[in-house]
Design an enzyme around this catalytic site. Structure first.
Site, PDB file in Angstrom:
ATOM      1  N   GLY A   1      27.855  32.885 -71.620  1.00 39.49           N
ATOM      2  CA  GLY A   1      27.016  32.580 -72.773  1.00 39.49           C
ATOM      3  C   GLY A   1      27.419  31.333 -73.534  1.00 39.49           C
ATOM      4  N   GLN A   2      28.381  30.558 -73.004  1.00 40.00           N
ATOM      5  CA  GLN A   2      28.769  29.318 -73.682  1.00 40.00           C
ATOM      6  C   GLN A   2      27.610  28.343 -73.615  1.00 40.00           C
ATOM      7  OE1 GLN A   2      32.149  27.249 -71.972  1.00 40.00           O
ATOM      8  NE2 GLN A   2      32.380  25.929 -73.750  1.00 40.00           N
TER       9      GLN A   2
ATOM     10  N   VAL B   1      27.702  25.512 -76.093  1.00 37.67           N
ATOM     11  CA  VAL B   1      28.284  24.292 -76.643  1.00 37.67           C
ATOM     12  C   VAL B   1      29.578  24.092 -75.860  1.00 37.67           C
ATOM     13  CG1 VAL B   1      29.313  23.220 -78.673  1.00 37.67           C
ATOM     14  CG2 VAL B   1      27.264  24.659 -78.918  1.00 37.67           C
TER      15      VAL B   1
ATOM     16  N   HIS C   1      35.582  26.577 -78.840  1.00 37.33           N
ATOM     17  CA  HIS C   1      35.500  26.975 -80.240  1.00 37.33           C
ATOM     18  C   HIS C   1      35.546  28.494 -80.363  1.00 37.33           C
ATOM     19  CE1 HIS C   1      31.363  27.001 -78.749  1.00 37.33           C
ATOM     20  NE2 HIS C   1      31.063  27.859 -79.713  1.00 37.33           N
TER      21      HIS C   1
ATOM     22  N   HIS D   1      34.284  31.707 -82.941  1.00 35.94           N
ATOM     23  CA  HIS D   1      33.437  32.140 -84.047  1.00 35.94           C
ATOM     24  C   HIS D   1      34.214  33.188 -84.835  1.00 35.94           C
ATOM     25  CE1 HIS D   1      29.583  30.460 -82.531  1.00 35.94           C
ATOM     26  NE2 HIS D   1      30.216  30.560 -81.366  1.00 35.94           N
TER      27      HIS D   1
END
Length: 115
Positions: A67-68, A70, A74, A76
């Site tokens: 589901g990456q 970007v 990083h 969340h």
């Protein structure tokens, strides 16, 4: 560094990113990952003090299959409240014991190359 998400799942939803570019967790060094983790911990403490959430989720996805969307590593950090309708992201099902034994063996076989 950390900053508020422009499309938050909940008020206070914060992104934590390394200062160096890494596409995903596999490109991120252990030292950089440690810095990101420390920053996420600090953010979590700030969010608890400021917003007093009932819980907190820390999420990450590496690779499009996970589901990456970007392609810069990083995390969340999402303040949570009961009934907030933010799901776990998967349907949990109990694994077969044989499957767990097999997967564990496959993982352990690669352990020496990571030491």
């Amino acid at each position: 560094m950390a900053f508020l998400d422009r499309s938050p799942a909940a008020p206070g939803h914060t992104l934590v990113v390394p200062r160096v570019h890494a596409r995903d967790i596999w490109e991120l060094s252990e030292d950089e990952h440690a810095r990101v983790a420390r920053t996420a911990h600090r953010v979590a403490r700030l969010l608890k003090a400021a917003l007093q959430p009932e819980g907190l989720s820390i999420r990450h996805a590496s690779g499009a299959a996970a589901g990456q969307d970007v392609f810069h590593f990083h995390l969340h950090v999402i303040p949570r409240r009961r009934g907030d309708a933010i799901g776990p992201g998967w349907e949990a099902a109990r694994a077969d014991d044989r499957e767990l034994v097999e997967v564990r063996a496959r993982i352990l076989a690669h352990l020496p190359e990571l030491r």
